[in-house]
Design a protein around this motif. Structure first.
Motif, PDB file in Angstrom:
ATOM      1  N   ARG A   1       0.825  -1.220   0.000  1.00 41.98           N
ATOM      2  CA  ARG A   1       0.000   0.000   0.000  1.00 41.98           C
ATOM      3  C   ARG A   1       0.846   1.251   0.000  1.00 41.98           C
ATOM      4  O   ARG A   1       0.442   2.281  -0.557  1.00 41.98           O
ATOM      5  CB  ARG A   1      -0.894   0.034   1.245  1.00 41.98           C
ATOM      6  N   THR A   2       2.003   1.197   0.660  1.00 42.10           N
ATOM      7  CA  THR A   2       2.804   2.409   0.883  1.00 42.10           C
ATOM      8  C   THR A   2       3.892   2.552  -0.170  1.00 42.10           C
ATOM      9  O   THR A   2       4.703   1.652  -0.373  1.00 42.10           O
ATOM     10  CB  THR A   2       3.448   2.370   2.283  1.00 42.10           C
ATOM     11  N   ARG A   3       3.892   3.722  -0.832  1.00 40.39           N
ATOM     12  CA  ARG A   3       4.934   4.012  -1.817  1.00 40.39           C
ATOM     13  C   ARG A   3       5.960   5.008  -1.294  1.00 40.39           C
ATOM     14  O   ARG A   3       7.093   5.034  -1.766  1.00 40.39           O
ATOM     15  CB  ARG A   3       4.291   4.587  -3.090  1.00 40.39           C
ATOM     16  N   VAL A   4       5.540   5.854  -0.361  1.00 40.34           N
ATOM     17  CA  VAL A   4       6.397   6.934   0.125  1.00 40.34           C
ATOM     18  C   VAL A   4       6.178   7.080   1.630  1.00 40.34           C
ATOM     19  O   VAL A   4       5.059   6.919   2.116  1.00 40.34           O
ATOM     20  CB  VAL A   4       6.044   8.276  -0.567  1.00 40.34           C
ATOM     21  N   VAL A   5       7.254   7.405   2.349  1.00 43.59           N
ATOM     22  CA  VAL A   5       7.146   7.672   3.787  1.00 43.59           C
ATOM     23  C   VAL A   5       7.556   9.121   4.050  1.00 43.59           C
ATOM     24  O   VAL A   5       8.597   9.588   3.562  1.00 43.59           O
ATOM     25  CB  VAL A   5       8.032   6.723   4.605  1.00 43.59           C
ATOM     26  N   LEU A   6       6.727   9.804   4.822  1.00 39.35           N
ATOM     27  CA  LEU A   6       6.984  11.179   5.252  1.00 39.35           C
ATOM     28  C   LEU A   6       7.230  11.153   6.757  1.00 39.35           C
ATOM     29  O   LEU A   6       6.389  10.677   7.518  1.00 39.35           O
ATOM     30  CB  LEU A   6       5.782  12.066   4.919  1.00 39.35           C
ATOM     31  N   TRP A   7       8.381  11.661   7.185  1.00 44.35           N
ATOM     32  CA  TRP A   7       8.855  11.520   8.566  1.00 44.35           C
ATOM     33  C   TRP A   7       9.049  12.909   9.160  1.00 44.35           C
ATOM     34  O   TRP A   7       9.722  13.759   8.570  1.00 44.35           O
ATOM     35  CB  TRP A   7      10.180  10.765   8.510  1.00 44.35           C
ATOM     36  N   HIS A   8       8.499  13.148  10.330  1.00 43.19           N
ATOM     37  CA  HIS A   8       8.671  14.451  10.982  1.00 43.19           C
ATOM     38  C   HIS A   8       8.489  14.315  12.476  1.00 43.19           C
ATOM     39  O   HIS A   8       8.199  13.222  12.990  1.00 43.19           O
ATOM     40  CB  HIS A   8       7.694  15.475  10.397  1.00 43.19           C
ATOM     41  N   GLY A   9       8.646  15.419  13.201  1.00 42.02           N
ATOM     42  CA  GLY A   9       8.506  15.396  14.648  1.00 42.02           C
ATOM     43  C   GLY A   9       7.367  16.280  15.105  1.00 42.02           C
ATOM     44  O   GLY A   9       7.069  17.300  14.477  1.00 42.02           O
ATOM     45  N   ALA A  10       6.755  15.895  16.215  1.00 38.17           N
ATOM     46  CA  ALA A  10       5.688  16.724  16.787  1.00 38.17           C
ATOM     47  C   ALA A  10       6.304  17.918  17.519  1.00 38.17           C
ATOM     48  O   ALA A  10       7.444  17.868  17.970  1.00 38.17           O
ATOM     49  CB  ALA A  10       4.864  15.884  17.762  1.00 38.17           C
ATOM     50  N   GLY A  11       5.551  18.991  17.617  1.00 41.00           N
ATOM     51  CA  GLY A  11       6.021  20.162  18.347  1.00 41.00           C
ATOM     52  C   GLY A  11       7.053  20.955  17.570  1.00 41.00           C
ATOM     53  O   GLY A  11       6.991  21.037  16.347  1.00 41.00           O
ATOM     54  N   ASP A  12       8.035  21.513  18.289  1.00 36.38           N
ATOM     55  CA  ASP A  12       8.971  22.440  17.654  1.00 36.38           C
ATOM     56  C   ASP A  12      10.328  21.826  17.337  1.00 36.38           C
ATOM     57  O   ASP A  12      11.268  22.554  17.029  1.00 36.38           O
ATOM     58  CB  ASP A  12       9.147  23.687  18.523  1.00 36.38           C
ATOM     59  N   SER A  13      10.463  20.486  17.428  1.00 34.63           N
ATOM     60  CA  SER A  13      11.748  19.842  17.129  1.00 34.63           C
ATOM     61  C   SER A  13      11.535  18.597  16.273  1.00 34.63           C
ATOM     62  O   SER A  13      10.461  17.983  16.308  1.00 34.63           O
ATOM     63  CB  SER A  13      12.462  19.420  18.428  1.00 34.63           C
ATOM     64  N   PHE A  14      12.598  18.236  15.532  1.00 27.97           N
ATOM     65  CA  PHE A  14      12.569  16.933  14.859  1.00 27.97           C
ATOM     66  C   PHE A  14      12.934  15.856  15.871  1.00 27.97           C
ATOM     67  O   PHE A  14      12.131  14.990  16.197  1.00 27.97           O
ATOM     68  CB  PHE A  14      13.533  16.921  13.677  1.00 27.97           C
ATOM     69  N   SER A  15      14.148  15.899  16.407  1.00 27.22           N
ATOM     70  CA  SER A  15      14.543  14.995  17.495  1.00 27.22           C
ATOM     71  C   SER A  15      15.803  15.535  18.161  1.00 27.22           C
ATOM     72  O   SER A  15      16.772  15.889  17.480  1.00 27.22           O
ATOM     73  CB  SER A  15      14.801  13.578  16.998  1.00 27.22           C
ATOM     74  N   ALA A  16      15.794  15.554  19.491  1.00 25.98           N
ATOM     75  CA  ALA A  16      16.954  15.994  20.257  1.00 25.98           C
ATOM     76  C   ALA A  16      17.955  14.870  20.465  1.00 25.98           C
ATOM     77  O   ALA A  16      18.860  14.990  21.288  1.00 25.98           O
ATOM     78  CB  ALA A  16      16.514  16.562  21.597  1.00 25.98           C
ATOM     79  N   GLY A  17      17.801  13.762  19.738  1.00 23.52           N
ATOM     80  CA  GLY A  17      18.734  12.644  19.861  1.00 23.52           C
ATOM     81  C   GLY A  17      18.293  11.667  20.931  1.00 23.52           C
ATOM     82  O   GLY A  17      17.088  11.472  21.148  1.00 23.52           O
ATOM     83  N   ASN A  18      19.259  11.053  21.588  1.00 24.12           N
ATOM     84  CA  ASN A  18      18.921  10.063  22.605  1.00 24.12           C
ATOM     85  C   ASN A  18      18.331  10.719  23.851  1.00 24.12           C
ATOM     86  O   ASN A  18      18.803  11.776  24.294  1.00 24.12           O
ATOM     87  CB  ASN A  18      20.169   9.281  23.022  1.00 24.12           C
ATOM     88  N   ASP A  19      17.326  10.060  24.431  1.00 22.07           N
ATOM     89  CA  ASP A  19      16.864  10.427  25.768  1.00 22.07           C
ATOM     90  C   ASP A  19      17.944   9.945  26.731  1.00 22.07           C
ATOM     91  O   ASP A  19      18.159   8.736  26.889  1.00 22.07           O
ATOM     92  CB  ASP A  19      15.527   9.739  26.055  1.00 22.07           C
ATOM     93  N   VAL A  20      18.648  10.880  27.356  1.00 20.29           N
ATOM     94  CA  VAL A  20      19.854  10.518  28.113  1.00 20.29           C
ATOM     95  C   VAL A  20      19.531   9.592  29.280  1.00 20.29           C
ATOM     96  O   VAL A  20      20.270   8.631  29.556  1.00 20.29           O
ATOM     97  CB  VAL A  20      20.596  11.783  28.582  1.00 20.29           C
ATOM     98  N   GLU A  21      18.439   9.839  29.997  1.00 25.69           N
ATOM     99  CA  GLU A  21      18.100   8.978  31.138  1.00 25.69           C
ATOM    100  C   GLU A  21      17.807   7.550  30.666  1.00 25.69           C
ATOM    101  O   GLU A  21      18.264   6.577  31.276  1.00 25.69           O
ATOM    102  CB  GLU A  21      16.906   9.562  31.887  1.00 25.69           C
ATOM    103  N   ASP A  22      17.052   7.418  29.587  1.00 24.12           N
ATOM    104  CA  ASP A  22      16.786   6.089  29.038  1.00 24.12           C
ATOM    105  C   ASP A  22      18.069   5.459  28.506  1.00 24.12           C
ATOM    106  O   ASP A  22      18.302   4.257  28.670  1.00 24.12           O
ATOM    107  CB  ASP A  22      15.753   6.197  27.907  1.00 24.12           C
ATOM    108  N   PHE A  23      18.900   6.309  27.899  1.00 27.03           N
ATOM    109  CA  PHE A  23      20.162   5.836  27.333  1.00 27.03           C
ATOM    110  C   PHE A  23      21.074   5.258  28.411  1.00 27.03           C
ATOM    111  O   PHE A  23      21.728   4.234  28.204  1.00 27.03           O
ATOM    112  CB  PHE A  23      20.836   7.005  26.624  1.00 27.03           C
ATOM    113  N   LEU A  24      21.091   5.902  29.592  1.00 23.30           N
ATOM    114  CA  LEU A  24      21.916   5.392  30.682  1.00 23.30           C
ATOM    115  C   LEU A  24      21.386   4.063  31.202  1.00 23.30           C
ATOM    116  O   LEU A  24      22.166   3.194  31.619  1.00 23.30           O
ATOM    117  CB  LEU A  24      21.955   6.421  31.817  1.00 23.30           C
ATOM    118  N   ARG A  25      20.070   3.890  31.158  1.00 25.75           N
ATOM    119  CA  ARG A  25      19.479   2.623  31.618  1.00 25.75           C
ATOM    120  C   ARG A  25      19.646   1.522  30.585  1.00 25.75           C
ATOM    121  O   ARG A  25      19.741   0.338  30.932  1.00 25.75           O
ATOM    122  CB  ARG A  25      17.982   2.810  31.904  1.00 25.75           C
ATOM    123  N   ASN A  26      19.673   1.900  29.292  1.00 23.26           N
ATOM    124  CA  ASN A  26      19.706   0.910  28.211  1.00 23.26           C
ATOM    125  C   ASN A  26      20.796   1.231  27.191  1.00 23.26           C
ATOM    126  O   ASN A  26      20.495   1.482  26.014  1.00 23.26           O
ATOM    127  CB  ASN A  26      18.339   0.878  27.503  1.00 23.26           C
TER     128      ASN A  26
END
Length: 261
Positions: A46-71
């Protein structure tokens, strides 16, 4: 609240990172979910194209540091590695609309997109060196191949931020548009691509990526080996702790490279 939202609109799939309060910082579960989405879409007629974006005022700030430290990712089949493999093998057009922060993985994930539209507010950075780790998503190969070693060294070894204008000059983005018109502009390109013959589109993308695919996969393997060692180093622990404590890092130790001869 779902941290990733998908919406099918005809033959276009919209994928939205949905942690606006955290500037869409990525958790290990988000990396795993994105990998599943791209792997499923690759097989979905069904899908020919993917459109990728972020909610709010950012695309992505990278890793969530607290989660990153746990995992912290290991050298094997981590969620980050699964997403990287899904992106490098993805053969359908992938369009990103980027506003605000695109930091760390928020920048390097974009190197796997075919079209990147940047809002005027977009800010990019690959600050891995400041965190005591190395680049990921194959960017240690794709970035110097795209912009040359000297410019790549400035961005990767110094971890310097750069704005949308500089990103356009370096070839990281397709076009700069106003934040207000960002998603509409990316959607219009998605519609144009969705109207093209799907088989030829996928074959063309495979051909475009053919020269570099194996090189990027090899780089990803080495990056994962280095990253999994360095992220557990004293320098990385100091950098991540300093980040959470909002102070400057004090690097006083050294570690062996995972891949050095």
């Amino acid at each position: 609240m779902d941290e990733i939202i998908t919406e099918q609109n005809g033959s276009i799939l919209r994928v939205e990172l949905n942690r606006p309060a955290k500037r869409n910082a990525m958790t290990s579960s988000m990396y795993a979910a994105l990998a599943d989405i791209f792997n499923d879409v690759a097989k979905d007629g069904r899908t020919r194209v993917v459109l990728w974006h972020g909610a709010g005022d950012s695309f992505s700030a990278g890793n969530d540091v607290e989660d990153f430290l746990r995992n912290p990712p290991g050298p094997g089949d981590s969620p980050q590695a699964r997403l990287t493999n899904a992106l490098v093998d993805f053969d359908k057009p992938l369009i990103a609309a980027v506003q605000g922060a695109a930091i760390g993985g928020g920048t390097t994930m974009l190197t796997h997109c075919d079209f990147v539209y940047a809002g005027q507010s977009a800010k990019f950075q690959m600050p891995f060196i400041n965190l005591g780790v190395v680049p990921e998503f194959g960017s240690s190969c794709s970035v110097p191949a795209r912009i040359g070693h000297i410019r790549a060294a400035e961005l990767i070894l110094l971890g310097m931020p750069f704005d949308a204008q500089r990103a356009a000059e370096l070839g990281f983005v397709t076009q700069i548009v106003s934040d207000q018109n960002l998603l509409a502009t990316a959607t219009e390109t998605a519609r144009k691509l969705a109207a093209k013959p799907a088989g030829a589109l996928q074959a063309s993308k495979r051909l475009l990526k053919r020269t570099f695919r194996e090189q990027i996969k090899a780089a990803m393997k080495l990056e994962n080996e280095e990253f999994s060692v360095l992220v557990r180093s004293d320098d990385a622990k100091e950098a991540l702790t300093a980040f959470l404590e909002k102070r400057s890092s004090q690097f006083t130790r050294s570690v062996k490279s995972a891949t050095a001869a």
